[in-house]
Design a protein around this motif. Structure first.
Motif, PDB file in Angstrom:
ATOM      1  N   ASP A  97     -12.718 -20.898   2.269  1.00  0.00           N
ATOM      2  CA  ASP A  97     -11.276 -21.028   2.064  1.00  0.00           C
ATOM      3  C   ASP A  97     -10.938 -22.487   1.803  1.00  0.00           C
ATOM      4  O   ASP A  97     -10.517 -23.222   2.691  1.00  0.00           O
ATOM      5  N   GLY A 119      -8.572 -23.711  -0.032  1.00  0.00           N
ATOM      6  CA  GLY A 119      -7.135 -23.987   0.060  1.00  0.00           C
ATOM      7  C   GLY A 119      -6.696 -24.312   1.479  1.00  0.00           C
ATOM      8  O   GLY A 119      -5.943 -25.259   1.706  1.00  0.00           O
ATOM      9  N   SER A 136      -6.777 -29.672  -5.859  1.00  0.00           N
ATOM     10  CA  SER A 136      -5.734 -28.738  -6.309  1.00  0.00           C
ATOM     11  C   SER A 136      -5.886 -28.428  -7.789  1.00  0.00           C
ATOM     12  O   SER A 136      -5.782 -27.269  -8.207  1.00  0.00           O
ATOM     13  N   LEU A 149      -8.856 -26.150  -8.273  1.00  0.00           N
ATOM     14  CA  LEU A 149      -8.531 -24.773  -7.867  1.00  0.00           C
ATOM     15  C   LEU A 149      -7.693 -24.077  -8.933  1.00  0.00           C
ATOM     16  O   LEU A 149      -7.927 -22.903  -9.233  1.00  0.00           O
ATOM     17  N   ARG A 150      -6.745 -24.796  -9.510  1.00  0.00           N
ATOM     18  CA  ARG A 150      -5.921 -24.214 -10.575  1.00  0.00           C
ATOM     19  C   ARG A 150      -6.768 -23.856 -11.798  1.00  0.00           C
ATOM     20  O   ARG A 150      -6.609 -22.791 -12.380  1.00  0.00           O
TER      21      ARG A 150
END
Length: 178
Positions: free
Chosen positions: A14, A16, A169, A172-173
């Motif tokens: 995980d 995030g 980030s 991940l995007r």
């Protein structure tokens, strides 16, 4: 011969949630607070408590993925200047760890450094660590702090307090868009 610690065999976990925890710590430090906002800390603690055993494993794997991604970025940045990232990251990291004996008891420093060296040599930190058994309770805070120190190292190098968070980030995007 492929290594049993090859990153392609490692669960991402995980990322995030791990990033949220690290970003919270970074913001607390950069906002010149001595510690995390108690309300924010309560939310993080509640979230961690709600995870259960599988969720905790995912969070641990996510933290190791952050270590791996941060070291990949640092490796690229240092090698662009003909420098060895291990030579520049590890001494700073160990010095910081020694200044924080409550977060880093002396006996966990070699493990935390091992995670960073594994990532710096393109091995999966979580698979490298799992060779030695399950995580101990004494290693959980140092794992989070190690991830924090790497993110802070990147932010100081780039002179941008949000760079390390944005780096992940953005990755991940891109992964979601696939």
């Amino acid at each position: 011969m492929a290594s049993s610690c090859d990153p392609q065999h490692a669960p991402a976990g995980d990322v995030g949630a791990a990033l949220m925890m690290i970003d919270s710590r970074l913001r607390a430090i950069y906002d010149e607070k001595d510690e995390t906002d108690p309300e924010q800390q309560q939310l993080i603690d509640q979230y961690a408590a709600s995870l259960g055993p599988d969720g905790i494993d995912d969070l641990l794997d996510g933290s190791c993925t952050l270590i791996y991604m941060y070291m990949r970025w640092l490796r690229t940045a240092y090698e662009d200047h003909d420098r060895d990232p291990i030579e520049y990251v590890i001494p700073s990291l160990v010095a910081s760890m020694r200044m924080m004996p409550r977060s880093f008891p002396a006996e966990v420093i070699p493990t935390m450094v091992g995670l960073v060296v594994a990532a710096g040599t393109d091995l999966s930190p979580n698979l490298w660590r799992k060779q030695y058994g399950y995580w101990t309770k004494e290693e959980l805070t140092p794992l989070e702090a190690t991830t924090f120190l790497l993110a802070d190292h990147i932010n100081r190098l780039t002179e941008d307090n949000d760079f390390a968070t944005r780096l992940i980030s953005d990755a991940l995007r891109r992964a979601e868009k696939g």
